[in-house]
Motif scaffolding. Structure first.
Motif, PDB file in Angstrom:
ATOM      1  N   LEU A 128       0.734  -1.225   0.026  1.00 30.36           N
ATOM      2  CA  LEU A 128      -0.052  -0.100   0.127  1.00 30.36           C
ATOM      3  C   LEU A 128       0.803   1.181   0.017  1.00 30.36           C
ATOM      4  O   LEU A 128       1.702   1.672   0.911  1.00 30.36           O
ATOM      5  CB  LEU A 128      -1.045  -0.100   1.109  1.00 30.36           C
ATOM      6  N   VAL A 129       0.833   2.126  -0.990  1.00 29.39           N
ATOM      7  CA  VAL A 129       1.817   3.032  -1.484  1.00 29.39           C
ATOM      8  C   VAL A 129       1.286   4.565  -1.388  1.00 29.39           C
ATOM      9  O   VAL A 129       1.856   5.660  -1.580  1.00 29.39           O
ATOM     10  CB  VAL A 129       2.531   2.770  -2.532  1.00 29.39           C
ATOM     11  N   ALA A 130      -0.070   4.658  -1.662  1.00 30.95           N
ATOM     12  CA  ALA A 130      -0.831   5.926  -1.992  1.00 30.95           C
ATOM     13  C   ALA A 130      -1.284   6.536  -0.831  1.00 30.95           C
ATOM     14  O   ALA A 130      -1.594   6.001   0.090  1.00 30.95           O
ATOM     15  CB  ALA A 130      -1.747   5.695  -3.185  1.00 30.95           C
ATOM     16  N   PRO A 131      -1.804   7.744  -0.965  1.00 33.13           N
ATOM     17  CA  PRO A 131      -2.561   8.390   0.208  1.00 33.13           C
ATOM     18  C   PRO A 131      -3.851   8.126   0.363  1.00 33.13           C
ATOM     19  O   PRO A 131      -4.155   8.190   1.649  1.00 33.13           O
ATOM     20  CB  PRO A 131      -2.295   9.899  -0.496  1.00 33.13           C
ATOM     21  N   THR A 132      -4.533   7.531  -0.598  1.00 31.89           N
ATOM     22  CA  THR A 132      -5.954   6.769  -0.161  1.00 31.89           C
ATOM     23  C   THR A 132      -5.880   5.579  -0.778  1.00 31.89           C
ATOM     24  O   THR A 132      -5.297   5.179  -1.410  1.00 31.89           O
ATOM     25  CB  THR A 132      -7.104   7.777  -0.699  1.00 31.89           C
ATOM     26  N   VAL A 141      -5.440   1.515  -5.010  1.00 38.31           N
ATOM     27  CA  VAL A 141      -6.201   0.578  -6.127  1.00 38.31           C
ATOM     28  C   VAL A 141      -5.859   0.957  -7.619  1.00 38.31           C
ATOM     29  O   VAL A 141      -5.506   0.057  -8.424  1.00 38.31           O
ATOM     30  CB  VAL A 141      -7.730   0.209  -5.869  1.00 38.31           C
ATOM     31  N   MET A 142      -5.957   2.157  -7.906  1.00 35.14           N
ATOM     32  CA  MET A 142      -5.836   2.916  -9.139  1.00 35.14           C
ATOM     33  C   MET A 142      -4.406   2.519  -9.715  1.00 35.14           C
ATOM     34  O   MET A 142      -4.149   2.697 -10.752  1.00 35.14           O
ATOM     35  CB  MET A 142      -6.273   4.167  -9.165  1.00 35.14           C
ATOM     36  N   PHE A 143      -3.355   2.666  -8.794  1.00 33.18           N
ATOM     37  CA  PHE A 143      -1.898   2.874  -9.034  1.00 33.18           C
ATOM     38  C   PHE A 143      -1.599   1.833  -9.960  1.00 33.18           C
ATOM     39  O   PHE A 143      -0.758   2.227 -10.964  1.00 33.18           O
ATOM     40  CB  PHE A 143      -1.086   2.513  -7.629  1.00 33.18           C
ATOM     41  N   GLY A 144      -1.727   0.394 -10.055  1.00 34.70           N
ATOM     42  CA  GLY A 144      -1.415  -0.359 -10.894  1.00 34.70           C
ATOM     43  C   GLY A 144      -1.810  -0.212 -12.487  1.00 34.70           C
ATOM     44  O   GLY A 144      -1.098  -0.177 -13.431  1.00 34.70           O
ATOM     45  N   PRO A 153      -4.520   4.374   3.855  1.00 34.15           N
ATOM     46  CA  PRO A 153      -4.271   2.972   3.892  1.00 34.15           C
ATOM     47  C   PRO A 153      -3.455   2.583   5.312  1.00 34.15           C
ATOM     48  O   PRO A 153      -3.832   1.566   5.861  1.00 34.15           O
ATOM     49  CB  PRO A 153      -3.190   2.688   2.572  1.00 34.15           C
ATOM     50  N   HIS A 154      -2.538   3.219   5.797  1.00 36.60           N
ATOM     51  CA  HIS A 154      -1.865   2.824   6.805  1.00 36.60           C
ATOM     52  C   HIS A 154      -2.610   3.165   8.149  1.00 36.60           C
ATOM     53  O   HIS A 154      -1.950   2.654   9.171  1.00 36.60           O
ATOM     54  CB  HIS A 154      -0.355   3.626   6.962  1.00 36.60           C
TER      55      HIS A 154
END
Length: 267
Positions: free
Chosen positions: A72-76, A81-84, A116-117
């Motif tokens: 999990l790397v994004a701010p939300t 989920v969109m990252f890939g 995410p975190h």
């Protein structure tokens, strides 16, 4: 790992079981080319995978890591989920729509604006699973999907795994929880010392004492209870529900009135 011969077929859930250091995680990391074998071959959907075409493996085989924080790397959650998709060049609006569909698939739409975190362990697993499903893989790989989860979260993740299988996606998972493996797996592969030493249906594996002993494993509780109670020599229950059905049947049989020699019932 050495001399491993392993295949995943369409429409099945495969559980890898074995003690610590047996090679389960290492094998899983080969399936989507996180690792490439030094000797041997990885073939995904008919394509031999090399250093040059790893993206093919990673699109077809989605990997949900045991430590969700590494994924999990994004701010939300929605951004994550969109990252890939964005890495594959999918336009923003389409990526956002597909990400929301993936979150809905795992009943996690309510998480899309969360950081995410700050999620619970089970919520992180669902977010990671959605991030894999959005790429529409043919196989989903999960490394110890229930590790560190409480019973309620474990049940939630297990239900989502069965749900995506029902949607036509094959699942490969590693687990130390043999009760879970007995519940969800169509096929169980036993690992020890970097190799697959046996496999079959849950019933075939969990009633094979020699195989389990070689892997330093004990059968699920339903198997142990049935044996201790001298039940089900032929039925061979492997899950709690199997055992309950067997005990119910045995109880009904023991209370059924039997006819006397003259044809009258004696209760």
């Amino acid at each position: 790992m050495h001399e491993v011969d392993f295949s995943v077929y369409s429409d099945e859930i495969v559980a890898l079981i074995g003690g610590n250091g047996a090679g389960k995680s290492t094998l899983l990391e080969h399936l989507n080319a996180t690792l490439i074998p030094d000797d041997g071959e990885l073939v995904v959907d008919g394509t031999s995978i090399t250093e040059d075409n790893k993206p093919h493996a990673r699109k077809e085989v989605g990997f949900v890591f045991q430590d969700a924080d590494t994924q999990l790397v994004a701010p939300t959650v929605l951004d994550d989920v969109m990252f890939g998709l964005q890495n594959y060049g999918v336009p923003g609006d389409e990526a956002r729509e597909r990400a929301r569909e993936a979150l809905a698939t795992v009943d996690a739409s309510h998480l899309e604006d969360r950081i995410p975190h700050y999620l619970s362990g089970g919520e992180k697993r669902l977010a990671g699973l959605a991030g894999v499903l959005v790429l529409e893989p043919s196989v989903v790989v999960l490394d110890e999907p229930l590790a560190g989860l409480d019973p309620d979260r474990s049940q939630l993740v297990a239900e989502r795994i069965e749900q995506i299988h029902e949607d036509g996606i094959s699942v490969v998972l590693s687990t130390h929880d043999l009760e879970f493996a007995a519940e969800v797996a169509d096929r169980v592969c036993v690992m020890a010392e970097g190799n697959i030493i046996g496999g079959g249906t849950p019933r075939e594996v969990f009633y094979d004492d020699a195989l389990l002993a070689d892997a330093n494993l004990h059968p699920p509780s339903a198997v142990r209870v049935a044996r201790d109670a001298e039940l089900g020599a032929t039925a061979q229950p492997v899950t709690e529900s199997d055992l309950v059905s067997l005990l119910t049947e045995a109880g009904n049989s023991s209370t059924t009135p039997t006819p006397s020699a003259d044809g009258h019932r004696h209760d």
